[in-house]
Design a protein around this motif. Structure first.
Motif, PDB file in Angstrom:
ATOM      1  N   GLU A  71       0.727  -1.168   0.046  1.00 33.34           N
ATOM      2  CA  GLU A  71       0.191   0.114   0.239  1.00 33.34           C
ATOM      3  C   GLU A  71       1.001   1.116   0.050  1.00 33.34           C
ATOM      4  O   GLU A  71       0.398   2.278  -0.640  1.00 33.34           O
ATOM      5  N   ALA A  74       2.141   1.737  -3.523  1.00 36.87           N
ATOM      6  CA  ALA A  74       0.964   2.143  -4.493  1.00 36.87           C
ATOM      7  C   ALA A  74       0.515   3.524  -4.190  1.00 36.87           C
ATOM      8  O   ALA A  74       0.136   4.249  -5.291  1.00 36.87           O
ATOM      9  N   LYS A  75       0.825   4.077  -3.114  1.00 36.03           N
ATOM     10  CA  LYS A  75       0.239   5.580  -3.036  1.00 36.03           C
ATOM     11  C   LYS A  75       1.598   6.507  -2.970  1.00 36.03           C
ATOM     12  O   LYS A  75       1.668   7.795  -2.653  1.00 36.03           O
ATOM     13  N   PHE A 101      -5.903  -1.354  -2.348  1.00 34.18           N
ATOM     14  CA  PHE A 101      -5.281  -0.931  -3.570  1.00 34.18           C
ATOM     15  C   PHE A 101      -5.630  -2.029  -4.652  1.00 34.18           C
ATOM     16  O   PHE A 101      -6.244  -3.085  -4.226  1.00 34.18           O
ATOM     17  N   ASP A 102      -5.699  -1.740  -5.914  1.00 36.77           N
ATOM     18  CA  ASP A 102      -5.888  -2.684  -6.740  1.00 36.77           C
ATOM     19  C   ASP A 102      -4.468  -3.287  -7.445  1.00 36.77           C
ATOM     20  O   ASP A 102      -3.490  -2.390  -7.798  1.00 36.77           O
ATOM     21  N   ARG A 105      -4.086  -2.238 -11.144  1.00 31.00           N
ATOM     22  CA  ARG A 105      -4.022  -0.532 -11.685  1.00 31.00           C
ATOM     23  C   ARG A 105      -2.790   0.135 -10.859  1.00 31.00           C
ATOM     24  O   ARG A 105      -2.446   1.156 -11.402  1.00 31.00           O
ATOM     25  N   ASP A 106      -2.640  -0.296  -9.676  1.00 32.50           N
ATOM     26  CA  ASP A 106      -1.888   0.660  -8.912  1.00 32.50           C
ATOM     27  C   ASP A 106      -0.500   0.239  -8.744  1.00 32.50           C
ATOM     28  O   ASP A 106       0.332   0.821  -7.909  1.00 32.50           O
ATOM     29  N   PHE A 107      -0.066  -0.605  -9.630  1.00 29.28           N
ATOM     30  CA  PHE A 107       1.307  -1.039  -9.585  1.00 29.28           C
ATOM     31  C   PHE A 107       1.796  -1.069 -11.040  1.00 29.28           C
ATOM     32  O   PHE A 107       1.046  -1.354 -12.178  1.00 29.28           O
ATOM     33  N   SER A 108       3.023  -0.764 -11.296  1.00 31.95           N
ATOM     34  CA  SER A 108       3.781  -1.147 -12.447  1.00 31.95           C
ATOM     35  C   SER A 108       4.579  -2.203 -12.465  1.00 31.95           C
ATOM     36  O   SER A 108       5.721  -2.349 -11.604  1.00 31.95           O
ATOM     37  N   PRO A 249       4.995   2.131  -8.255  1.00 35.37           N
ATOM     38  CA  PRO A 249       3.684   2.526  -8.314  1.00 35.37           C
ATOM     39  C   PRO A 249       3.156   2.470  -9.688  1.00 35.37           C
ATOM     40  O   PRO A 249       3.675   2.756 -10.673  1.00 35.37           O
ATOM     41  N   GLY A 250       1.781   2.545  -9.654  1.00 37.34           N
ATOM     42  CA  GLY A 250       1.159   2.496 -10.872  1.00 37.34           C
ATOM     43  C   GLY A 250       1.183   3.710 -11.657  1.00 37.34           C
ATOM     44  O   GLY A 250       1.493   4.858 -10.960  1.00 37.34           O
TER      45      GLY A 250
END
Length: 315
Positions: A71, A74-75, A101-102, A105-108, A249-250
């Motif tokens: 998390e 992700a943020k 978090f997703d 979507r929320d991570f690269s 992070p995304g």
């Protein structure tokens, strides 16, 4: 307005990819120091720091099966200065409960760092010397076999659930607070089966205190050449590798992701690093971002089916 900010960051990150990193990078680990994920992260962080000329600092944020650290990442800003060393549970956690978090979507996705084959492991007192014999015994003695895990909803627990579903058998799940007490339990004969990474079980396989029945991978593991894969032992479709992956992070710029992946792969595939990771029971990979994205999607789909079919619930 939010899309405009994201666009500005994206354009900036494409430029930063050429001069990245501009300051120390933190690599977040969602588990305690000294564990497998932490050890892998520190090996990779040291070599990346040397390559980049900037410190890569490992920051442990343990709790909630890795979700607290995830998390945080992700943020974070998608500028590549905050990365996550994720474990297999990153994919299965989302199948078990709603997260803040997703995972898609929320991570690269950057690169699959490495994989650690999982071994179906038995106590020698169990009257089964092969995986086929184990399945036959379990079918004729429903509920007689106890299998231990590192906790409800962990990859080890779900590995047992998947085996039961594929083989059509019924065992009793005994959750422990971590893999160490589960190993103590099987060594003491309290349970008959568990699922361990090669490194965790190797000394006990050599001493005869535990019996490796099958490797849950597509190929046999070099250090256990006589142990068949699950498919070779008659359980088709049972392929589970514990894995470690580098995520950001995304919304990271493609050029920045490519830069980090390229450097990480160069570090991971160097002979010295290959040997260091292999000493931890981990086979270096250093794959492309799209391959990691596909892995996470496939594992999420797999564990979602297993959780639903097994009625697995996390308290």
């Amino acid at each position: 307005m939010r899309w405009l900010v994201a666009l500005v960051v994206l354009i900036a990150c494409e430029g930063w990819a050429q001069t990245y990193p501009a300051r120390p990078v933190r690599m977040v680990v969602g588990f305690s120091p000294g564990g497998g994920t932490d050890i892998i992260a520190r090996l990779v962080a040291q070599k990346l720091g040397e390559r980049w000329g900037q410190p890569v600092v490992v920051e442990n944020k343990p709790g909630a099966s890795g979700n607290i650290g995830a998390e945080l990442v992700a943020k974070s800003a998608p500028d590549g200065h905050t990365l996550l060393m994720a474990f297999s549970s990153h994919a299965s956690n989302a199948a078990l409960s709603k997260l803040p978090f997703d995972i898609h979507r929320d991570f690269s996705a950057i690169t699959l760092v490495g994989s650690a084959p999982m071994v179906v492991t038995a106590h020698p007192a169990l009257p089964a010397k092969t995986l086929g014999e184990l399945i036959a015994y379990a079918k004729s003695h429903p509920g007689a076999i106890k299998y231990g895990s590192s906790g409800i909803g962990t990859p080890v627990h779900l590995s047992g659930e998947l085996m039961q579903q594929l083989a059509g058998i019924q065992m009793v799940h005994v959750p422990y607070r971590g893999i160490a007490p589960a190993m103590t339990a099987i060594l003491g004969g309290e349970i008959q089966i568990t699922y361990v990474a090669v490194l965790s079980g190797m000394q006990h396989f050599k001493s005869g205190r535990l019996r490796p029945l099958a490797v849950a991978s597509a190929r046999r593991y070099p250090a256990l050449p006589d142990v068949p894969t699950a498919a070779e032992a008659g359980l088709s479709g049972y392929e589970i590798d514990f894995w470690y992956a580098l995520l950001g992070p995304g919304g990271m710029a493609p050029g920045l992701v490519e830069r980090i992946q390229r450097d990480a792969a160069a570090v991971l595939l160097a002979p010295e690093m290959r040997e260091s990771l292999l000493a931890q029971g981990c086979i270096a990979v250093g794959g492309k971002p799209e391959e990691l994205t596909a892995l996470i999607k496939n594992e999420y789909a797999l564990w979602s089916r297993v959780v639903q079919a097994g009625g697995v619930k996390v308290d």
